[in-house]
Design a protein around this motif. Structure first.
Motif, PDB file in Angstrom:
ATOM      1  N   GLY A  35       0.825  -1.218   0.000  1.00  0.00           N
ATOM      2  CA  GLY A  35       0.000   0.000   0.000  1.00  0.00           C
ATOM      3  C   GLY A  35       0.847   1.251   0.000  1.00  0.00           C
ATOM      4  O   GLY A  35       2.061   1.220   0.222  1.00  0.00           O
ATOM      5  N   GLY A  36       0.197   2.426  -0.329  1.00  0.00           N
ATOM      6  CA  GLY A  36       0.865   3.710  -0.319  1.00  0.00           C
ATOM      7  C   GLY A  36       1.359   4.108  -1.700  1.00  0.00           C
ATOM      8  O   GLY A  36       1.301   3.347  -2.664  1.00  0.00           O
ATOM      9  N   SER A  37       1.864   5.392  -1.792  1.00  0.00           N
ATOM     10  CA  SER A  37       2.338   5.947  -3.062  1.00  0.00           C
ATOM     11  C   SER A  37       3.854   5.965  -3.071  1.00  0.00           C
ATOM     12  O   SER A  37       4.493   6.210  -2.047  1.00  0.00           O
ATOM     13  CB  SER A  37       1.814   7.369  -3.265  1.00  0.00           C
ATOM     14  OG  SER A  37       2.408   7.967  -4.389  1.00  0.00           O
ATOM     15  N   GLY A  38       4.418   5.755  -4.270  1.00  0.00           N
ATOM     16  CA  GLY A  38       5.857   5.725  -4.401  1.00  0.00           C
ATOM     17  C   GLY A  38       6.444   7.017  -4.908  1.00  0.00           C
ATOM     18  O   GLY A  38       7.642   7.074  -5.183  1.00  0.00           O
ATOM     19  N   LYS A  39       5.632   8.161  -5.032  1.00  0.00           N
ATOM     20  CA  LYS A  39       6.136   9.432  -5.567  1.00  0.00           C
ATOM     21  C   LYS A  39       6.793  10.255  -4.469  1.00  0.00           C
ATOM     22  O   LYS A  39       6.360  10.255  -3.326  1.00  0.00           O
ATOM     23  CB  LYS A  39       5.006  10.214  -6.182  1.00  0.00           C
ATOM     24  CG  LYS A  39       4.474   9.607  -7.482  1.00  0.00           C
ATOM     25  CD  LYS A  39       3.398  10.453  -8.079  1.00  0.00           C
ATOM     26  CE  LYS A  39       2.897   9.887  -9.408  1.00  0.00           C
ATOM     27  NZ  LYS A  39       1.890  10.728 -10.045  1.00  0.00           N
ATOM     28  N   THR A  40       7.891  10.980  -4.877  1.00  0.00           N
ATOM     29  CA  THR A  40       8.597  11.876  -3.968  1.00  0.00           C
ATOM     30  C   THR A  40       9.167  13.044  -4.771  1.00  0.00           C
ATOM     31  O   THR A  40       9.416  12.911  -5.973  1.00  0.00           O
ATOM     32  CB  THR A  40       9.725  11.137  -3.227  1.00  0.00           C
ATOM     33  OG1 THR A  40      10.340  12.033  -2.328  1.00  0.00           O
ATOM     34  CG2 THR A  40      10.755  10.593  -4.191  1.00  0.00           C
ATOM     35  N   THR A  41       9.382  14.265  -4.140  1.00  0.00           N
ATOM     36  CA  THR A  41       9.797  15.487  -4.825  1.00  0.00           C
ATOM     37  C   THR A  41      11.090  16.010  -4.216  1.00  0.00           C
ATOM     38  O   THR A  41      11.277  15.959  -2.999  1.00  0.00           O
ATOM     39  CB  THR A  41       8.711  16.561  -4.696  1.00  0.00           C
ATOM     40  OG1 THR A  41       7.485  16.051  -5.223  1.00  0.00           O
ATOM     41  CG2 THR A  41       9.107  17.828  -5.435  1.00  0.00           C
ATOM     42  N   CYS A  42      11.981  16.494  -5.107  1.00  0.00           N
ATOM     43  CA  CYS A  42      13.218  17.136  -4.667  1.00  0.00           C
ATOM     44  C   CYS A  42      12.885  18.578  -4.286  1.00  0.00           C
ATOM     45  O   CYS A  42      12.504  19.376  -5.145  1.00  0.00           O
ATOM     46  CB  CYS A  42      14.263  17.109  -5.782  1.00  0.00           C
ATOM     47  SG  CYS A  42      15.797  17.951  -5.317  1.00  0.00           S
ATOM     48  N   CYS A  54       6.789  -1.778   1.270  1.00  0.00           N
ATOM     49  CA  CYS A  54       7.174  -3.028   0.567  1.00  0.00           C
ATOM     50  C   CYS A  54       7.637  -4.092   1.569  1.00  0.00           C
ATOM     51  O   CYS A  54       8.251  -3.779   2.594  1.00  0.00           O
ATOM     52  CB  CYS A  54       8.301  -2.745  -0.432  1.00  0.00           C
ATOM     53  SG  CYS A  54       7.884  -1.550  -1.729  1.00  0.00           S
ATOM     54  N   GLU A  55       7.362  -5.326   1.245  1.00  0.00           N
ATOM     55  CA  GLU A  55       7.830  -6.455   2.068  1.00  0.00           C
ATOM     56  C   GLU A  55       8.317  -7.583   1.159  1.00  0.00           C
ATOM     57  O   GLU A  55       7.956  -7.655  -0.020  1.00  0.00           O
ATOM     58  CB  GLU A  55       6.705  -6.967   2.968  1.00  0.00           C
ATOM     59  CG  GLU A  55       5.534  -7.564   2.246  1.00  0.00           C
ATOM     60  CD  GLU A  55       4.462  -8.094   3.181  1.00  0.00           C
ATOM     61  OE1 GLU A  55       4.596  -7.852   4.400  1.00  0.00           O
ATOM     62  OE2 GLU A  55       3.512  -8.730   2.700  1.00  0.00           O
ATOM     63  N   LYS A  56       9.157  -8.488   1.744  1.00  0.00           N
ATOM     64  CA  LYS A  56       9.733  -9.599   0.974  1.00  0.00           C
ATOM     65  C   LYS A  56       8.639 -10.528   0.458  1.00  0.00           C
ATOM     66  O   LYS A  56       7.664 -10.807   1.143  1.00  0.00           O
ATOM     67  CB  LYS A  56      10.708 -10.403   1.815  1.00  0.00           C
ATOM     68  CG  LYS A  56      12.158  -9.956   1.723  1.00  0.00           C
ATOM     69  CD  LYS A  56      13.042 -10.960   2.442  1.00  0.00           C
ATOM     70  CE  LYS A  56      14.501 -10.540   2.333  1.00  0.00           C
ATOM     71  NZ  LYS A  56      15.387 -11.540   2.966  1.00  0.00           N
ATOM     72  N   PHE A  57       8.935 -11.068  -0.733  1.00  0.00           N
ATOM     73  CA  PHE A  57       8.002 -12.040  -1.308  1.00  0.00           C
ATOM     74  C   PHE A  57       8.232 -13.400  -0.651  1.00  0.00           C
ATOM     75  O   PHE A  57       9.362 -13.806  -0.402  1.00  0.00           O
ATOM     76  CB  PHE A  57       8.212 -12.119  -2.819  1.00  0.00           C
ATOM     77  CG  PHE A  57       7.438 -13.201  -3.477  1.00  0.00           C
ATOM     78  CD1 PHE A  57       6.066 -13.102  -3.638  1.00  0.00           C
ATOM     79  CD2 PHE A  57       8.068 -14.359  -3.924  1.00  0.00           C
ATOM     80  CE1 PHE A  57       5.341 -14.120  -4.251  1.00  0.00           C
ATOM     81  CE2 PHE A  57       7.342 -15.370  -4.531  1.00  0.00           C
ATOM     82  CZ  PHE A  57       5.973 -15.257  -4.693  1.00  0.00           C
ATOM     83  N   ASN A  58       7.172 -14.147  -0.362  1.00  0.00           N
ATOM     84  CA  ASN A  58       7.249 -15.478   0.248  1.00  0.00           C
ATOM     85  C   ASN A  58       6.860 -16.514  -0.792  1.00  0.00           C
ATOM     86  O   ASN A  58       5.736 -16.495  -1.317  1.00  0.00           O
ATOM     87  CB  ASN A  58       6.331 -15.565   1.461  1.00  0.00           C
ATOM     88  CG  ASN A  58       6.617 -16.795   2.305  1.00  0.00           C
ATOM     89  OD1 ASN A  58       6.727 -17.895   1.796  1.00  0.00           O
ATOM     90  ND2 ASN A  58       6.734 -16.586   3.613  1.00  0.00           N
ATOM     91  N   CYS A  59       7.804 -17.449  -1.065  1.00  0.00           N
ATOM     92  CA  CYS A  59       7.550 -18.479  -2.077  1.00  0.00           C
ATOM     93  C   CYS A  59       6.677 -19.614  -1.553  1.00  0.00           C
ATOM     94  O   CYS A  59       6.167 -20.414  -2.320  1.00  0.00           O
ATOM     95  CB  CYS A  59       8.874 -19.049  -2.581  1.00  0.00           C
ATOM     96  SG  CYS A  59       9.873 -17.897  -3.540  1.00  0.00           S
ATOM     97  N   GLY A  60       6.540 -19.716  -0.211  1.00  0.00           N
ATOM     98  CA  GLY A  60       5.754 -20.816   0.341  1.00  0.00           C
ATOM     99  C   GLY A  60       6.620 -22.062   0.559  1.00  0.00           C
ATOM    100  O   GLY A  60       7.716 -22.210   0.000  1.00  0.00           O
ATOM    101  N   SER A  61       6.132 -22.968   1.385  1.00  0.00           N
ATOM    102  CA  SER A  61       6.891 -24.183   1.713  1.00  0.00           C
ATOM    103  C   SER A  61       6.790 -25.210   0.592  1.00  0.00           C
ATOM    104  O   SER A  61       5.852 -25.194  -0.208  1.00  0.00           O
ATOM    105  CB  SER A  61       6.372 -24.789   3.018  1.00  0.00           C
ATOM    106  OG  SER A  61       4.999 -25.118   2.901  1.00  0.00           O
ATOM    107  N   LEU A  62       7.787 -26.113   0.582  1.00  0.00           N
ATOM    108  CA  LEU A  62       7.851 -27.191  -0.417  1.00  0.00           C
ATOM    109  C   LEU A  62       7.649 -28.534   0.271  1.00  0.00           C
ATOM    110  O   LEU A  62       7.960 -28.692   1.461  1.00  0.00           O
ATOM    111  CB  LEU A  62       9.210 -27.155  -1.130  1.00  0.00           C
ATOM    112  CG  LEU A  62       9.524 -25.888  -1.921  1.00  0.00           C
ATOM    113  CD1 LEU A  62      10.971 -25.917  -2.398  1.00  0.00           C
ATOM    114  CD2 LEU A  62       8.584 -25.760  -3.119  1.00  0.00           C
ATOM    115  N   GLU A  63       7.175 -29.523  -0.478  1.00  0.00           N
ATOM    116  CA  GLU A  63       6.956 -30.872   0.060  1.00  0.00           C
ATOM    117  C   GLU A  63       7.702 -31.876  -0.791  1.00  0.00           C
ATOM    118  O   GLU A  63       7.651 -31.833  -2.027  1.00  0.00           O
ATOM    119  CB  GLU A  63       5.463 -31.192   0.059  1.00  0.00           C
ATOM    120  CG  GLU A  63       5.154 -32.558   0.669  1.00  0.00           C
ATOM    121  CD  GLU A  63       3.658 -32.858   0.695  1.00  0.00           C
ATOM    122  OE1 GLU A  63       3.284 -33.951   1.141  1.00  0.00           O
ATOM    123  OE2 GLU A  63       2.876 -31.996   0.259  1.00  0.00           O
TER     124      GLU A  63
END
Length: 430
Positions: A75-82, A94-103
């Protein structure tokens, strides 16, 4: 006048609007005093579009961030001004992507950093299964980078046949993990090794196949010993015999022997004469014809030390008279004939004495210078010549009686004497 909403892409705060209005009123003088911004850095974000390659950004420039690779927007906006050398705050999260567990069926999976972006998954199979596919996979931006491997059961090829044996049983081309086969030796043969083999996890049967041997042990030979119990020939594998020693011998080693696979006995005992205890006097064999040794009376006077230079002591006849010690300086004594007259020791300086007839009258030595001695009248009274005659008879008979008694005694003892008899010279015996 600059539209603040156009610059920021959204409704700007009141402070920022006043700054922009002031800069527009100042005109070129205000622009000359504005500062540029350095490239914005966000750990979980990256710039988009044409701004990715720039290092410096002019005052008032608006840029947009997006979540970096492996991260996803929450969520949220990624724009910023100098603004005067400083970037305004972005609201993008932003958060890390989770691939999920494997069997992994019949296997295990281990993760280096969980199941999120960048984590590595390592695969291994259970005992008896083999891995097919990649051993490791990495969690990427959207999924695990690669195909999940599989675990398949181990297979073993058929083991070889064995000479003089039946098997392997059961007979197949391929065997699954943990399958067991067996061998059996033919008659009169003994199996050497394991009769059962198992399909192991490395795809091979273990242990190695056995062999079939003809086992025959030779009959044991134990000098001074004999078999007590056990098997009889032929001696095959594990035949057991027990030996014992003959009387008077002691066994050294194990008396129970087993026939081994190499056709030899497990032990080879010996029958030996037991050692003599130095604290015990040796017992010599007894001659059954000899006289028995009587027990010693402890209250009697002690058997004295024997002079090794003296003559040996011969056994004593218990029926004979005791032997008296012999004076080595005395004359040797000859055996006396009981039918003969006793012989008295002869004084070499005296006159020879003739044997006396005990029935005859004693004859005294005659002094050639004296008067002849007439026969005595037994009817004469004492004090006369008859008294002298009786006294002479006493002097003659007493030595004779003593000589006879001594002679008989010495004859009995003569055979017991330790000194050999020495014959007398003839000129010393009348």
């Amino acid at each position: 006048m600059v539209d603040s909403e156009q610059v920021l892409g959204c409704k700007a705060p009141m402070g920022l609007v006043l700054v922009l209005l002031l800069s527009s009123l100042l005109g070129p003088l205000g622009q000359a005093q504005a500062q540029d911004c350095e490239k914005p850095m966000r750990y979980t974000m990256s710039l988009t579009g044409e701004h990715i390659q720039k290092e410096h950004f002019p005052n008032g420039l608006v840029v947009t961030f997006e979540c970096a690779t492996g991260y996803r927007s929450t969520g949220g906006s990624g724009k910023t001004t100098c603004a005067a050398g400083t970037w305004t705050t972005s609201t993008l999260s932003c958060e890390k992507f989770n691939c999920g567990s494997l069997e992994l069926v019949n296997g295990h999976v281990e993760y280096s950093e969980g199941t999120s972006f960048g984590s590595v998954a390592t695969f291994s199979c259970k005992d008896g299964y083999i891995l097919s596919g990649r051993e490791k996979l990495t969690c990427g931006n959207t999924e695990w980078l690669g195909r999940t491997p599989t675990c398949s059961v181990v297979k073993c090829d058929s083991p070889p046949s064995v000479d003089k044996a039946e098997g392997p049983s059961p007979k197949r081309d391929l065997y699954d993990f943990a399958s067991v086969v067996r061998y059996k030796c033919q008659k009169d043969y003994t199996i050497n090794g394991s009769a059962s083999l198992k399909c192991s996890s490395n795809g091979k049967f273990t242990p190695n196949p056995p062999t079939c041997l003809m086992v025959r042990c030779k009959a044991p030979y134990i000098p001074n010993g004999s078999q007590k119990s056990g098997a009889r020939p032929p001696y095959v594998h594990r035949s057991l015999v027990e030996y014992e020693c003959n009387p008077g011998f002691k066994m050294e080693g194990e008396g129970v022997m087993t026939c081994q696979l190499n056709s030899t006995w497990s032990s080879t005992p010996e029958c030996k004469v037991p050692p003599v205890d130095p604290t015990i006097s040796p017992v010599l064999p007894v001659d059954p014809t000899s006289s028995p040794v009587l027990p010693v009376d402890p209250t009697s006077s002690p058997v004295l030390p024997v002079d090794p230079t003296s003559s040996p002591v011969l056994p004593v006849d218990p029926t004979s008279s005791p032997v008296l010690p012999v004076d080595p300086t005395s004359s040797p004594v000859l055996p006396v004939d009981p039918t003969s007259s006793p012989v008295l020791p002869v004084d070499p300086t005296s006159s020879p004495v003739l044997p006396v007839d005990p029935t005859s009258s004693p004859v005294l030595p005659v002094d050639p210078t004296s008067s002849p001695v007439l026969p005595v009248d037994p009817t004469s009274s004492p004090g006369d010549s008859k008294t002298s005659s009786q006294f002479l008879w006493f002097l003659v008979l007493v030595p004779i009686v003593l000589a006879v008694a001594i002679g008989l005694t010495l004859k009995k003892r003569g055979s017991q004497s330790l000194r050999a008899p020495v014959p007398l010279e003839e000129d010393k015996i009348l």
